[in-house]
Motif scaffolding. Structure first.
Motif, PDB file in Angstrom:
ATOM      1  N   GLU A 149      39.706  21.485  45.166  1.00  0.00           N
ATOM      2  CA  GLU A 149      40.369  21.792  43.898  1.00  0.00           C
ATOM      3  C   GLU A 149      39.437  21.636  42.701  1.00  0.00           C
ATOM      4  N   ASP A 150      38.511  20.703  42.769  1.00  0.00           N
ATOM      5  CA  ASP A 150      37.614  20.494  41.632  1.00  0.00           C
ATOM      6  C   ASP A 150      36.715  21.706  41.416  1.00  0.00           C
ATOM      7  N   ARG A 151      36.104  22.193  42.484  1.00  0.00           N
ATOM      8  CA  ARG A 151      35.261  23.373  42.336  1.00  0.00           C
ATOM      9  C   ARG A 151      36.088  24.613  42.000  1.00  0.00           C
ATOM     10  N   LEU A 152      37.301  24.656  42.522  1.00  0.00           N
ATOM     11  CA  LEU A 152      38.176  25.793  42.201  1.00  0.00           C
ATOM     12  C   LEU A 152      38.442  25.845  40.693  1.00  0.00           C
ATOM     13  N   LYS A 153      38.707  24.689  40.100  1.00  0.00           N
ATOM     14  CA  LYS A 153      38.945  24.647  38.652  1.00  0.00           C
ATOM     15  C   LYS A 153      37.714  25.105  37.885  1.00  0.00           C
ATOM     16  N   ARG A 154      36.530  24.775  38.380  1.00  0.00           N
ATOM     17  CA  ARG A 154      35.310  25.233  37.725  1.00  0.00           C
ATOM     18  C   ARG A 154      35.203  26.757  37.791  1.00  0.00           C
ATOM     19  N   CYS A 155      35.605  27.318  38.918  1.00  0.00           N
ATOM     20  CA  CYS A 155      35.622  28.784  39.027  1.00  0.00           C
ATOM     21  C   CYS A 155      36.576  29.379  38.000  1.00  0.00           C
ATOM     22  N   GLY A 156      37.729  28.729  37.808  1.00  0.00           N
ATOM     23  CA  GLY A 156      38.695  29.206  36.825  1.00  0.00           C
ATOM     24  C   GLY A 156      38.121  29.247  35.424  1.00  0.00           C
ATOM     25  N   ARG A 157      37.347  28.212  35.081  1.00  0.00           N
ATOM     26  CA  ARG A 157      36.727  28.190  33.757  1.00  0.00           C
ATOM     27  C   ARG A 157      35.724  29.324  33.601  1.00  0.00           C
ATOM     28  N   LEU A 158      34.918  29.547  34.628  1.00  0.00           N
ATOM     29  CA  LEU A 158      33.908  30.603  34.553  1.00  0.00           C
ATOM     30  C   LEU A 158      34.556  31.974  34.428  1.00  0.00           C
ATOM     31  N   ILE A 159      35.618  32.208  35.206  1.00  0.00           N
ATOM     32  CA  ILE A 159      36.311  33.503  35.160  1.00  0.00           C
ATOM     33  C   ILE A 159      36.988  33.702  33.812  1.00  0.00           C
ATOM     34  N   GLN A 160      37.617  32.636  33.291  1.00  0.00           N
ATOM     35  CA  GLN A 160      38.330  32.720  32.016  1.00  0.00           C
ATOM     36  C   GLN A 160      37.371  32.962  30.854  1.00  0.00           C
ATOM     37  N   ASP A 161      36.217  32.297  30.864  1.00  0.00           N
ATOM     38  CA  ASP A 161      35.306  32.376  29.717  1.00  0.00           C
ATOM     39  C   ASP A 161      34.624  33.735  29.595  1.00  0.00           C
ATOM     40  N   LYS A 162      34.493  34.465  30.703  1.00  0.00           N
ATOM     41  CA  LYS A 162      33.961  35.831  30.696  1.00  0.00           C
ATOM     42  C   LYS A 162      32.642  35.955  29.911  1.00  0.00           C
ATOM     43  N   PRO A 163      31.563  35.299  30.350  1.00  0.00           N
ATOM     44  CA  PRO A 163      30.264  35.513  29.683  1.00  0.00           C
ATOM     45  C   PRO A 163      29.881  36.993  29.740  1.00  0.00           C
TER      46      PRO A 163
END
Length: 462
Positions: A217-231
């Motif tokens: 779940e911890d790494r999954l949440k990090r993926c969520g941040r990366l997807i949401q931030d859309k660099p």
């Protein structure tokens, strides 16, 4: 949109997978309604407090050409919905092939509506469902054992899209010419800013698709941040399982975007256990077989849907089957109608042979069976008073639900991960408010059908 501030719009490539995505969002406090076709603004105005919307589709069971015909109008509407992210939701076991349910073709079609996007994020792991991606290799849990995907007892022998490769990059490479990069589990570790820096470095290489590992779940949440931030380079379109929803919801929770519990919208009517339900199964999964057998052992009346009843939708075999079901329901028995008991059932081969003789093969045969079961369900509903129904089978569920005449679903009870109980929205007053559970072949405990029947709060003491 009636004070609806959307966070996400998604399309599910089958119905059970779509309810899985809805559940991931709803149980986290984000009101989500799942529609059977991309909703108009007038339709959306009927709902208050929507944060996410979904469209339940059937592309997983279709040829690339038929997929494209279905997806283009949906992607066009979702790209204009105002949602900052649009998700093409795949099965958590990545069911697909170049011929059926091609995820590569879906990505190719989406590029016409998200033309500025260079790299499409891909997240398939969903730890809550027992789905894990590690160094690009995908694993899936069945009962108490985790299997590499190409050795999974169900997916390695799937009747439509058997998985012979566990490396998702290699599997997807057969469906697309896009380059596929990986953000692996090591690169997702460490300081959040360092992880973001590694992600941006990946995007600088301009891969067409970037797969994320997902183990916990911890790494999954990090993926969520990366997807949401859309660099820069990664836009609004994302592909993957309901792991995308779980990842985003975990990140949104950190941002405080969930509605307070006092503002969450409860079901219009209390959910109560019921004495009788109708189960319609078009699944050949061994998981579904165990669920059918457990239900019959618990007192459900089992009725096999014969190849005759599938082939001839108006014939004597169909009429007799409907009569049996209606009579048993009138006597207070729950019913489980099923086409097969597991992948070795001889009825599967007989049905395929008959449909081939009728000119139906591959995806066309699956749609014919699904729509036949939908018509059967509707016939039974027309003669028996039913408040709760279960449909088993990812491909089956989409065609059955569309034949029933619903336009939307909303989760009302968390029965089992990925297979919640939902409220049906319909312009048909006799169908509006029906309680419906859609279950994929690999999902649910052995007692799932019994759990759906018993779901809800007991009647209060008088």
């Amino acid at each position: 949109m009636n004070d609806n501030e959307l966070l996400l719009a998604f399309y599910g490539d089958d119905f059970t997978g779509s309810t899985d995505a809805m559940e991931a969002l709803a149980r986290s406090g984000y009101r989500t309604v799942l529609f059977l076709e991309a909703p108009s603004l007038d339709r959306l105005k009927k709902f208050e407090g929507l944060r996410c919307i979904g469209v339940a589709g059937t592309s997983r069971a279709k040829s690339p050409e038929d997929m494209e015909a279905e997806l283009r109008p949906v992607f066009e509407k979702l790209s204009m919905s105002g949602a900052p992210l649009v998700h093409y939701k795949t099965c958590s076991t990545f069911d697909s092939s170049p011929e059926i349910g091609s995820i590569g073709r879906a990505i190719g079609v989406a590029r016409d509506y998200f033309s500025d996007q260079v790299t499409v994020p891909l997240l398939v792991g969903a730890p809550r469902l027992g789905r894990y991606t590690l160094f690009g290799q995908h694993f899936a849990k069945m009962h108490d054992t985790v299997y590499r995907l190409d050795r999974h007892p169900v997916m390695s022998q799937h009747p439509s899209t058997p998985m012979h490769e566990a490396d998702l990059r290699l599997h997807l490479a057969e469906q697309t010419a896009d380059t596929i990069a990986l953000m692996d589990i090591v690169e997702l570790d460490g300081d959040a800013d360092a992880v973001l820096g590694r992600y941006r470095d990946k995007l600088e290489e301009k891969p067409g698709i970037l797969l994320f590992d997902a183990l916990d779940e911890d790494r999954l949440k990090r993926c969520g941040r990366l997807i949401q931030d859309k660099p820069e380079g990664a836009g609004a379109f994302v592909v993957g399982s309901s792991g995308v929803e779980y990842a985003l919801a975990a990140h949104w929770d950190e941002l405080g975007l969930a509605a307070p519990s006092s503002e969450k919208i409860a079901p219009a009517a209390p959910v109560r256990p019921t004495d009788t339900i109708l189960v319609v199964s078009g699944s050949a999964s061994p998981v579904s077989r165990l669920q059918i057998e457990r239900a019959i052992a618990a007192g459900f009346h089992g009725i096999r849907i014969t190849p005759d009843a599938i082939e001839d939708t108006q014939g004597t075999a169909r009429s007799e089957l409907v009569r049996q079901a209606v009579d048993a329901l009138a006597e207070g028995q729950s019913i489980v109608l099923y086409t097969a008991l597991g992948p070795e059932d001889e009825a599967i081969g007989e049905t395929r042979t008959r449909l081939k003789a009728m000119g139906f093969t591959g995806a066309e045969a699956g749609e014919f069976i699904g729509r036949s079961l939908g018509k059967l369900t509707k016939q039974i509903m027309g003669q028996a008073k039913l408040g709760r129904i279960v449909v088993a089978g990812g491909d089956t569920s989409g065609f059955v639900t569309s034949e029933m005449g619903a336009y939307g679903l909303e989760m009302i009870w968390d029965v089992s991960p990925g297979a919640p109980l939902c409220r049906v929205y319909s312009d048909d007053a006799s169908l509006d408010g029906l309680e419906l559970a859609l279950k994929g072949g690999q999902l649910g405990s052995p007692d799932y059908f019994i759990s759906v029947r018993d779901a809800g709060f007991p009647e209060p003491d008088q």
